[in-house]
Design a protein around this motif. Structure first.
Motif, PDB file in Angstrom:
ATOM      1  N   ARG A 104       0.793  -1.002  -0.134  1.00  0.00           N
ATOM      2  CA  ARG A 104       0.191  -0.176  -0.223  1.00  0.00           C
ATOM      3  C   ARG A 104       0.869   1.130   0.213  1.00  0.00           C
ATOM      4  NH1 ARG A 104       0.051   1.497   5.401  1.00  0.00           N
ATOM      5  NH2 ARG A 104       0.540  -0.648   6.598  1.00  0.00           N
ATOM      6  N   ALA A 105       0.460   2.385  -0.260  1.00  0.00           N
ATOM      7  CA  ALA A 105       1.034   3.503  -0.619  1.00  0.00           C
ATOM      8  C   ALA A 105       2.096   4.083   0.359  1.00  0.00           C
ATOM      9  CB  ALA A 105       0.817   4.858  -1.922  1.00  0.00           C
ATOM     10  N   ASN A 106       1.242   4.191   2.028  1.00  0.00           N
ATOM     11  CA  ASN A 106       1.654   4.836   2.553  1.00  0.00           C
ATOM     12  C   ASN A 106       2.602   3.614   4.052  1.00  0.00           C
ATOM     13  OD1 ASN A 106      -0.061   2.812   3.681  1.00  0.00           O
ATOM     14  ND2 ASN A 106      -1.246   4.543   4.407  1.00  0.00           N
ATOM     15  N   ASN A 107       3.118   2.554   3.403  1.00  0.00           N
ATOM     16  CA  ASN A 107       3.589   2.183   3.906  1.00  0.00           C
ATOM     17  C   ASN A 107       5.348   1.916   4.474  1.00  0.00           C
ATOM     18  OD1 ASN A 107       4.898  -0.667   5.782  1.00  0.00           O
ATOM     19  ND2 ASN A 107       2.889  -1.911   4.009  1.00  0.00           N
ATOM     20  N   PRO A 108       5.669   2.148   6.042  1.00  0.00           N
ATOM     21  CA  PRO A 108       6.412   2.411   5.894  1.00  0.00           C
ATOM     22  C   PRO A 108       7.601   1.621   5.776  1.00  0.00           C
ATOM     23  CG  PRO A 108       5.510   2.114   8.104  1.00  0.00           C
ATOM     24  CD  PRO A 108       4.497   2.452   7.471  1.00  0.00           C
ATOM     25  N   ALA A 109       7.397   0.745   5.244  1.00  0.00           N
ATOM     26  CA  ALA A 109       8.059  -0.119   4.996  1.00  0.00           C
ATOM     27  C   ALA A 109       8.988   0.268   3.644  1.00  0.00           C
ATOM     28  CB  ALA A 109       7.749  -1.558   4.190  1.00  0.00           C
ATOM     29  N   ARG A 110       8.548   0.909   3.123  1.00  0.00           N
ATOM     30  CA  ARG A 110       8.578   1.140   1.303  1.00  0.00           C
ATOM     31  C   ARG A 110      10.284   1.987   1.745  1.00  0.00           C
ATOM     32  NH1 ARG A 110       6.044   4.687  -2.910  1.00  0.00           N
ATOM     33  NH2 ARG A 110       8.355   4.865  -4.034  1.00  0.00           N
ATOM     34  N   SER A 111      10.528   2.502   2.944  1.00  0.00           N
ATOM     35  CA  SER A 111      12.087   2.453   2.849  1.00  0.00           C
ATOM     36  C   SER A 111      13.203   1.174   3.424  1.00  0.00           C
ATOM     37  CB  SER A 111      12.807   3.849   4.315  1.00  0.00           C
ATOM     38  OG  SER A 111      12.048   3.210   5.651  1.00  0.00           O
ATOM     39  N   LEU A 112      12.754   0.144   3.468  1.00  0.00           N
ATOM     40  CA  LEU A 112      13.669  -1.417   4.175  1.00  0.00           C
ATOM     41  C   LEU A 112      13.805  -0.976   2.690  1.00  0.00           C
ATOM     42  CD1 LEU A 112      14.725  -3.379   5.471  1.00  0.00           C
ATOM     43  CD2 LEU A 112      12.340  -4.107   6.002  1.00  0.00           C
ATOM     44  N   HIS A 123       2.335   1.408  -9.964  1.00  0.00           N
ATOM     45  CA  HIS A 123       1.162   2.402  -9.377  1.00  0.00           C
ATOM     46  C   HIS A 123      -0.301   2.351  -9.526  1.00  0.00           C
ATOM     47  CE1 HIS A 123      -0.191   6.751  -7.642  1.00  0.00           C
ATOM     48  NE2 HIS A 123      -0.669   6.002  -7.164  1.00  0.00           N
ATOM     49  N   ARG A 124      -0.765   1.350  -8.841  1.00  0.00           N
ATOM     50  CA  ARG A 124      -2.510   1.183  -9.135  1.00  0.00           C
ATOM     51  C   ARG A 124      -3.180   2.149  -8.149  1.00  0.00           C
ATOM     52  NH1 ARG A 124      -0.762  -4.880  -9.135  1.00  0.00           N
ATOM     53  NH2 ARG A 124      -0.754  -5.480 -11.276  1.00  0.00           N
ATOM     54  N   PRO A 125      -3.765   3.480  -9.216  1.00  0.00           N
ATOM     55  CA  PRO A 125      -4.629   3.918  -7.828  1.00  0.00           C
ATOM     56  C   PRO A 125      -5.441   3.342  -7.456  1.00  0.00           C
ATOM     57  CG  PRO A 125      -4.550   4.683 -10.072  1.00  0.00           C
ATOM     58  CD  PRO A 125      -3.471   3.499 -10.274  1.00  0.00           C
ATOM     59  N   ASP A 126      -5.773   3.391  -6.175  1.00  0.00           N
ATOM     60  CA  ASP A 126      -7.190   2.629  -5.330  1.00  0.00           C
ATOM     61  C   ASP A 126      -7.331   1.238  -5.486  1.00  0.00           C
ATOM     62  OD1 ASP A 126      -7.756   5.533  -4.711  1.00  0.00           O
ATOM     63  OD2 ASP A 126      -9.383   5.587  -6.399  1.00  0.00           O
ATOM     64  N   TYR A 127      -6.256   0.636  -5.635  1.00  0.00           N
ATOM     65  CA  TYR A 127      -6.059  -1.090  -5.890  1.00  0.00           C
ATOM     66  C   TYR A 127      -6.397  -1.785  -4.278  1.00  0.00           C
ATOM     67  CZ  TYR A 127      -4.238  -4.811  -7.543  1.00  0.00           C
ATOM     68  OH  TYR A 127      -4.246  -6.314  -7.878  1.00  0.00           O
ATOM     69  N   TYR A 128      -5.878  -1.404  -3.320  1.00  0.00           N
ATOM     70  CA  TYR A 128      -6.802  -1.887  -1.707  1.00  0.00           C
ATOM     71  C   TYR A 128      -7.486  -0.929  -1.362  1.00  0.00           C
ATOM     72  CZ  TYR A 128      -1.497  -3.446  -2.282  1.00  0.00           C
ATOM     73  OH  TYR A 128      -0.624  -4.330  -2.886  1.00  0.00           O
ATOM     74  N   ARG A 129      -8.499  -2.591  -0.663  1.00  0.00           N
ATOM     75  CA  ARG A 129     -10.098  -2.026   0.318  1.00  0.00           C
ATOM     76  C   ARG A 129      -9.596  -2.074   1.523  1.00  0.00           C
ATOM     77  NH1 ARG A 129     -15.093  -3.418   1.233  1.00  0.00           N
ATOM     78  NH2 ARG A 129     -14.543  -5.160   0.159  1.00  0.00           N
ATOM     79  N   LEU A 130      -9.634  -0.800   2.401  1.00  0.00           N
ATOM     80  CA  LEU A 130      -9.396  -0.620   3.734  1.00  0.00           C
ATOM     81  C   LEU A 130     -10.733  -1.645   4.599  1.00  0.00           C
ATOM     82  CD1 LEU A 130      -7.021   0.548   2.622  1.00  0.00           C
ATOM     83  CD2 LEU A 130      -7.350   2.280   4.401  1.00  0.00           C
ATOM     84  N   SER A 131     -10.028  -1.560   5.965  1.00  0.00           N
ATOM     85  CA  SER A 131     -11.529  -1.717   6.242  1.00  0.00           C
ATOM     86  C   SER A 131     -12.825  -0.708   6.770  1.00  0.00           C
ATOM     87  CB  SER A 131     -10.451  -2.739   7.994  1.00  0.00           C
ATOM     88  OG  SER A 131     -10.313  -1.571   8.348  1.00  0.00           O
ATOM     89  N   ASP A 132     -12.577   0.327   6.990  1.00  0.00           N
ATOM     90  CA  ASP A 132     -13.547   1.051   6.592  1.00  0.00           C
ATOM     91  C   ASP A 132     -14.073   1.260   4.694  1.00  0.00           C
ATOM     92  OD1 ASP A 132     -11.430   2.567   5.319  1.00  0.00           O
ATOM     93  OD2 ASP A 132     -10.726   4.179   6.889  1.00  0.00           O
ATOM     94  N   ASP A 137      -4.100   3.543  -2.984  1.00  0.00           N
ATOM     95  CA  ASP A 137      -2.961   2.888  -3.881  1.00  0.00           C
ATOM     96  C   ASP A 137      -1.937   1.933  -3.624  1.00  0.00           C
ATOM     97  OD1 ASP A 137      -4.792   5.080  -5.059  1.00  0.00           O
ATOM     98  OD2 ASP A 137      -2.737   6.228  -5.296  1.00  0.00           O
ATOM     99  N   ALA A 138      -1.975   1.172  -4.809  1.00  0.00           N
ATOM    100  CA  ALA A 138      -0.929   0.048  -4.262  1.00  0.00           C
ATOM    101  C   ALA A 138       0.936   0.323  -5.632  1.00  0.00           C
ATOM    102  CB  ALA A 138      -1.090  -1.280  -5.411  1.00  0.00           C
ATOM    103  N   ILE A 139       1.865   0.432  -4.553  1.00  0.00           N
ATOM    104  CA  ILE A 139       2.659   0.340  -5.172  1.00  0.00           C
ATOM    105  C   ILE A 139       3.752  -0.908  -5.739  1.00  0.00           C
ATOM    106  CG2 ILE A 139       5.106   2.180  -4.833  1.00  0.00           C
ATOM    107  CD1 ILE A 139       3.202   3.842  -5.322  1.00  0.00           C
ATOM    108  N   THR A 140       4.302  -1.002  -6.846  1.00  0.00           N
ATOM    109  CA  THR A 140       4.957  -2.059  -7.228  1.00  0.00           C
ATOM    110  C   THR A 140       6.324  -2.065  -7.439  1.00  0.00           C
ATOM    111  OG1 THR A 140       2.666  -3.059  -8.553  1.00  0.00           O
ATOM    112  CG2 THR A 140       4.968  -4.457  -8.973  1.00  0.00           C
ATOM    113  N   PHE A 141       7.111  -3.171  -6.666  1.00  0.00           N
ATOM    114  CA  PHE A 141       8.654  -2.779  -6.751  1.00  0.00           C
ATOM    115  C   PHE A 141       8.746  -3.790  -7.152  1.00  0.00           C
ATOM    116  CE2 PHE A 141       7.403   0.014  -3.345  1.00  0.00           C
ATOM    117  CZ  PHE A 141       8.400   1.374  -3.343  1.00  0.00           C
ATOM    118  N   GLY A 142      10.201  -3.816  -8.310  1.00  0.00           N
ATOM    119  CA  GLY A 142      11.609  -4.541  -8.322  1.00  0.00           C
ATOM    120  C   GLY A 142      12.183  -4.642  -8.355  1.00  0.00           C
TER     121      GLY A 142
END
Ligand SMILES: CC(C)(COP(=O)(O)OP(=O)(O)OC[C@H]1O[C@@H](n2cnc3c(N)ncnc32)[C@H](O)[C@@H]1OP(=O)(O)O)[C@@H](O)C(=O)NCCC(=O)NCCS
Length: 145
Positions: A104-112, A123-132, A137-142
């Motif tokens: 998910r776009a705001n995951n602090p794991a990004r820096s790791l 970058h996939r806009p609005d890809y994940y649905r949250l519990s609320d 968005d989803a970010i894909t890394f390679g």
């Protein structure tokens, strides 16, 4: 599942159920790595006190990180990094030349991930649905290995 239950905040709806994990592990190309509190990597059945895990799917020439989690009290000790480096080692053994993950776009794991050489490739806009019910968005890394 002990790690799963502690590591994932229900707000983000990322945790898998036991049935989902069991079903994925019956697939021949999906496997899990478990790390204990001392940083030892084990197969799940042999793990002493599990501190974290990674769930991985292999395909010809590439491997995908499906999920990674470390229990809160064992974080910031390098266990996530050990799991990711072990993932790269396993992928190289299988002759993969690329690894992927999505978060998910705001995951602090990004820096790791970026510190280990992952680069954003999608970058996939609005890809994940949250519990609320809201979306993120989803970010894909390679990474080439
Ligand atoms: C991402 C995760 C596996 C990292 O595990 P870890 O054992 O703490 O990782 P390491 O100790 O090897 O690396 C820590 C680094 O991760 C980054 N990081 C990850 N999550 C973070 C958070 N919530 N807050 C701050 N930094 C975070 C930082 O860059 C940190 O580096 P630093 O120690 O130099 O500040 C762990 O935070 C976790 O389980 N998070 C919840 C589940 C999740 O979101 N998984 C990823 C998506 S599937």
């Amino acid at each position: 599942m002990l790690v799963m239950d502690e590591a994932f905040d229900p707000h983000w709806g990322e945790a898998w159920t036991r049935a989902q994990v069991a079903s994925s592990l019956t697939m021949p190309h999906t496997y899990a790595l478990v790390v204990d509190s001392e940083g030892r990597i084990d197969r799940p059945a042999d793990a002493r006190e599990p501190a974290g895990f990674a769930l991985i799917r292999s395909a010809p020439g590439e491997e995908e990180l499906l999920l990674i989690g470390v229990r809160p009290r064992f974080r910031k000790r390098g266990l996530g990094r050990i799991l990711l480096e072990s993932f790269f080692t396993q992928a190289r053994k299988k002759k993969a030349d690329r690894v992927f993950l999505e978060m998910r776009a705001n995951n602090p794991a990004r820096s790791l991930y970026t510190s280990l050489g992952f680069e954003q490739i999608g970058h996939r806009p609005d890809y994940y649905r949250l519990s609320d019910g809201s979306r993120i968005d989803a970010i894909t890394f390679g990474k080439s290995i």
